[in-house]
Design an enzyme around this catalytic site. Structure first.
Site, PDB file in Angstrom:
ATOM      1  N   LYS A  23      40.270  41.622  43.545  1.00  0.00           N
ATOM      2  CA  LYS A  23      40.780  42.123  45.133  1.00  0.00           C
ATOM      3  C   LYS A  23      42.292  42.019  44.950  1.00  0.00           C
ATOM      4  O   LYS A  23      42.744  43.110  45.514  1.00  0.00           O
ATOM      5  CB  LYS A  23      40.446  40.791  46.028  1.00  0.00           C
ATOM      6  CG  LYS A  23      40.912  41.010  47.516  1.00  0.00           C
ATOM      7  CD  LYS A  23      40.335  40.397  48.420  1.00  0.00           C
ATOM      8  CE  LYS A  23      40.570  38.863  48.542  1.00  0.00           C
ATOM      9  NZ  LYS A  23      41.752  38.316  49.259  1.00  0.00           N
ATOM     10  N   SER A  24      43.220  41.303  44.083  1.00  0.00           N
ATOM     11  CA  SER A  24      44.224  41.234  44.044  1.00  0.00           C
ATOM     12  C   SER A  24      44.899  42.633  43.421  1.00  0.00           C
ATOM     13  O   SER A  24      45.777  43.231  43.616  1.00  0.00           O
ATOM     14  CB  SER A  24      44.832  40.237  43.082  1.00  0.00           C
ATOM     15  OG  SER A  24      44.588  38.744  43.630  1.00  0.00           O
ATOM     16  N   GLY A  95      45.687  38.070  53.889  1.00  0.00           N
ATOM     17  CA  GLY A  95      47.154  37.743  53.721  1.00  0.00           C
ATOM     18  C   GLY A  95      48.003  38.349  52.641  1.00  0.00           C
ATOM     19  O   GLY A  95      49.276  38.493  52.648  1.00  0.00           O
ATOM     20  N   ARG A 123      48.948  31.871  59.866  1.00  0.00           N
ATOM     21  CA  ARG A 123      49.521  31.516  58.646  1.00  0.00           C
ATOM     22  C   ARG A 123      50.698  31.632  58.502  1.00  0.00           C
ATOM     23  O   ARG A 123      51.482  32.385  58.874  1.00  0.00           O
ATOM     24  CB  ARG A 123      48.452  32.297  57.523  1.00  0.00           C
ATOM     25  CG  ARG A 123      47.001  32.136  57.322  1.00  0.00           C
ATOM     26  CD  ARG A 123      46.267  33.060  56.581  1.00  0.00           C
ATOM     27  NE  ARG A 123      46.667  32.792  55.089  1.00  0.00           N
ATOM     28  CZ  ARG A 123      45.977  33.574  54.270  1.00  0.00           C
ATOM     29  NH1 ARG A 123      44.942  34.416  54.598  1.00  0.00           N
ATOM     30  NH2 ARG A 123      46.178  33.039  52.810  1.00  0.00           N
ATOM     31  N   GLN A 169      51.831  35.481  46.242  1.00  0.00           N
ATOM     32  CA  GLN A 169      52.158  36.379  47.445  1.00  0.00           C
ATOM     33  C   GLN A 169      53.628  36.374  47.922  1.00  0.00           C
ATOM     34  O   GLN A 169      54.052  37.672  48.106  1.00  0.00           O
ATOM     35  CB  GLN A 169      51.189  36.142  48.923  1.00  0.00           C
ATOM     36  CG  GLN A 169      49.705  36.420  48.635  1.00  0.00           C
ATOM     37  CD  GLN A 169      49.031  35.938  49.839  1.00  0.00           C
ATOM     38  OE1 GLN A 169      49.645  35.589  50.684  1.00  0.00           O
ATOM     39  NE2 GLN A 169      47.616  36.126  49.663  1.00  0.00           N
ATOM     40  N   ASP A 317      42.069  29.991  44.413  1.00  0.00           N
ATOM     41  CA  ASP A 317      41.091  30.297  45.147  1.00  0.00           C
ATOM     42  C   ASP A 317      39.626  29.881  44.769  1.00  0.00           C
ATOM     43  O   ASP A 317      38.690  29.868  45.482  1.00  0.00           O
ATOM     44  CB  ASP A 317      40.848  31.821  45.027  1.00  0.00           C
ATOM     45  CG  ASP A 317      42.061  32.597  45.875  1.00  0.00           C
ATOM     46  OD1 ASP A 317      42.597  31.718  46.642  1.00  0.00           O
ATOM     47  OD2 ASP A 317      42.363  33.672  45.582  1.00  0.00           O
ATOM     48  N   LYS A 344      45.358  28.485  53.480  1.00  0.00           N
ATOM     49  CA  LYS A 344      44.690  29.631  53.215  1.00  0.00           C
ATOM     50  C   LYS A 344      43.936  30.284  54.697  1.00  0.00           C
ATOM     51  O   LYS A 344      44.215  29.744  55.706  1.00  0.00           O
ATOM     52  CB  LYS A 344      43.574  29.255  52.091  1.00  0.00           C
ATOM     53  CG  LYS A 344      44.294  29.018  50.800  1.00  0.00           C
ATOM     54  CD  LYS A 344      44.812  30.517  50.342  1.00  0.00           C
ATOM     55  CE  LYS A 344      45.411  30.200  48.891  1.00  0.00           C
ATOM     56  NZ  LYS A 344      45.983  31.390  48.326  1.00  0.00           N
ATOM     57  N   ARG A 390      35.398  32.348  51.148  1.00  0.00           N
ATOM     58  CA  ARG A 390      35.367  31.537  50.035  1.00  0.00           C
ATOM     59  C   ARG A 390      34.477  30.115  50.494  1.00  0.00           C
ATOM     60  O   ARG A 390      33.789  29.829  49.550  1.00  0.00           O
ATOM     61  CB  ARG A 390      36.650  30.994  49.423  1.00  0.00           C
ATOM     62  CG  ARG A 390      37.387  32.462  48.898  1.00  0.00           C
ATOM     63  CD  ARG A 390      38.131  32.289  47.679  1.00  0.00           C
ATOM     64  NE  ARG A 390      38.865  33.497  47.430  1.00  0.00           N
ATOM     65  CZ  ARG A 390      38.489  34.376  46.834  1.00  0.00           C
ATOM     66  NH1 ARG A 390      37.313  34.644  46.405  1.00  0.00           N
ATOM     67  NH2 ARG A 390      39.281  35.648  46.822  1.00  0.00           N
TER      68      ARG A 390
END
Length: 432
Positions: A23-24, A95, A123, A169, A317, A344, A390
């Site tokens: 994903k990142s 995010g 967040r 991030q 994560d 998160k 998650r």
């Protein structure tokens, strides 16, 4: 997101699989391919909801992007020709999209509004707004901390900045803004965090110098960018659920191919190794991101573990699924220095403990982590992902320790990062 899903997976789990793309890396490849002038192709990307939000934002900025089953094709006019969007740029539950794109937009000279769903609205954004304003960015939000974020054109300055939290991030928001800065930028990390932005800048021809915990960017790094193709490895955060499933389910033997094992992300492998779980890596490659095949087998006598220090950001994560793993160890495990879990998609410290305790496990939430006692799945109860992908996947793996089906509310949150998660688990059940 719809309500309840009755989940029942029967062990043993046996077979060979691949998991969806990281994903990142998919987010960053979409962003960099869109900034560069010309054509870039991303192979085996993650096509979950989060990454598709990033795609839609760059389409609104004027980039041609075609999404296929196994690739994303980008044909961009280049960042100088992005157009002003005449609507809010919606980031959904992502995010990564919100924070990284905010950093990028600060330097683009375009007036924009970024907003996400209800979860994103809770967040904290002050963690990116503070350094971005230090760079002279014009960015405001609700109470200077929450979305929607309003970004207006500004001339970005280079800065020397010492990170206050271990957050990839936040670091990446600064790095993306620094591409447009008139002076060099230097960042000192608080703790080592995932370095995909740095490795992918290099892949797209942007100069970046990394020396231990110091990251340096030249002035106007964006001028060096070139289009590039990128093959996305499997996401180690998604592989983690199958790693744990194999370790805790009698008779299981699972191999996951082509998994990204970047050392800033591979904490789960170190954790399993320290617990003396049966895990083997092979088929290792290293270009531009390290990958491997990972084999795990049922491990009934794992040792407890203390997780703290730089192991936390390297497995941030994976902590919910690691907590489940630790319930099957032969002693008490402790997770410390993991306050980041509180901000998160949910407060993952409390949610992990509360949901597993409902099922009879014994976990104690603390201010900065968890105390996890050896314990068993003792009773079925209706549990809830609270729209956190998650948590949803961790609870599905927990069902392997029960003979009964487990009702999980808001289970389709898993589509954020792993569309097809349950069918992939079922595939191993059938092969077993």
């Amino acid at each position: 997101m719809s309500n309840s899903k009755l989940v029942k997976i029967n062990g043993p789990l046996v077979g060979e699989i691949e998991v969806p793309g990281d994903k990142s890396m998919t987010h960053r490849a979409i962003m960099l391919g869109s900034l560069a002038t010309g054509k870039s192709t991303i192979y085996k990307p993650l096509l979950g909801e989060d990454c598709l939000r990033t795609v839609e934002i760059f389409k609104l900025l004027g980039v041609q992007i075609e999404v296929n089953e196994d690739k994303i094709e980008i044909d961009s006019p280049g960042y100088k020709y992005f157009k002003t969007p005449h609507q809010v740029l919606y980031t959904g539950n992502s995010g990564t999209t919100t924070r990284l794109v905010a950093g990028l937009l600060c330097g683009l000279g375009i007036e924009t509004v970024l907003s996400g769903d209800e979860s994103i609205g809770k967040r904290p954004m002050d963690r990116i707004m503070k350094p971005l304003r230090y760079m002279n960015a014009n960015i405001t939000g609700i109470n200077d901390n929450y979305t929607p974020l309003i970004i207006k054109p500004a001339s970005i300055s280079g800065i020397t900045y010492e990170m206050e939290v271990a957050s990839a991030q936040v670091k990446s928001a600064i790095l993306f803004a620094s591409l447009f800065a008139n002076e060099p930028t230097k960042i000192k990390e608080f703790d080592t965090t995932r370095n995909h932005t740095e490795t992918m800048f290099e892949h797209f021809n942007i100069p970046v110098a990394v020396n231990n915990d110091i990251i340096e960017m030249p002035s106007l790094g964006i001028e060096h960018i070139k289009p590039a193709d990128f093959h996305v490895p499997g996401d180690i955060s998604s592989a983690a659920y199958f790693i744990v499933a194999g370790l805790i389910t009698p008779g299981s033997d699972i191999t996951i191919h082509n998994v990204g094992i970047n050392p800033t992300r591979s904490g789960i492998i170190d954790i399993v190794t320290q617990m003396e779980g049966n895990i083997t890596l092979f088929n290792q490659t290293d270009n531009p991101e390290p990958t491997a095949s990972i084999r795990v087998q049922y491990s009934p006598n794992m040792k407890p573990i203390h997780i703290d220090g730089d192991l936390v950001p390297r497995a941030i994560d994976e902590i919910p699924i690691v907590a489940l793993l630790c319930t099957q160890a032969n002693g008490t495990s402790i997770v410390k220095e993991a306050e980041e879990l509180k901000v998160k998609e949910t407060n993952r410290i409390d949610t992990t403990a509360n949901m597993l305790n409902l099922l009879g496990f014994t976990l104690q939430p603390t201010n900065d982590g968890l105390i996890i006692h050896p314990s068993a799945f003792e009773q079925t109860a209706t549990v809830n992902s609270f729209t956190d992908h998650r948590i949803g996947m961790m609870l599905a793996i927990a069902s392997l320790l029960s003979n009964e089906a487990l009702p999980i509310e808001q289970f389709d949150a898993v589509n954020v990062s792993f569309p097809g998660f349950l069918p992939k688990l079922k595939q191993l059940e059938k092969e077993g």
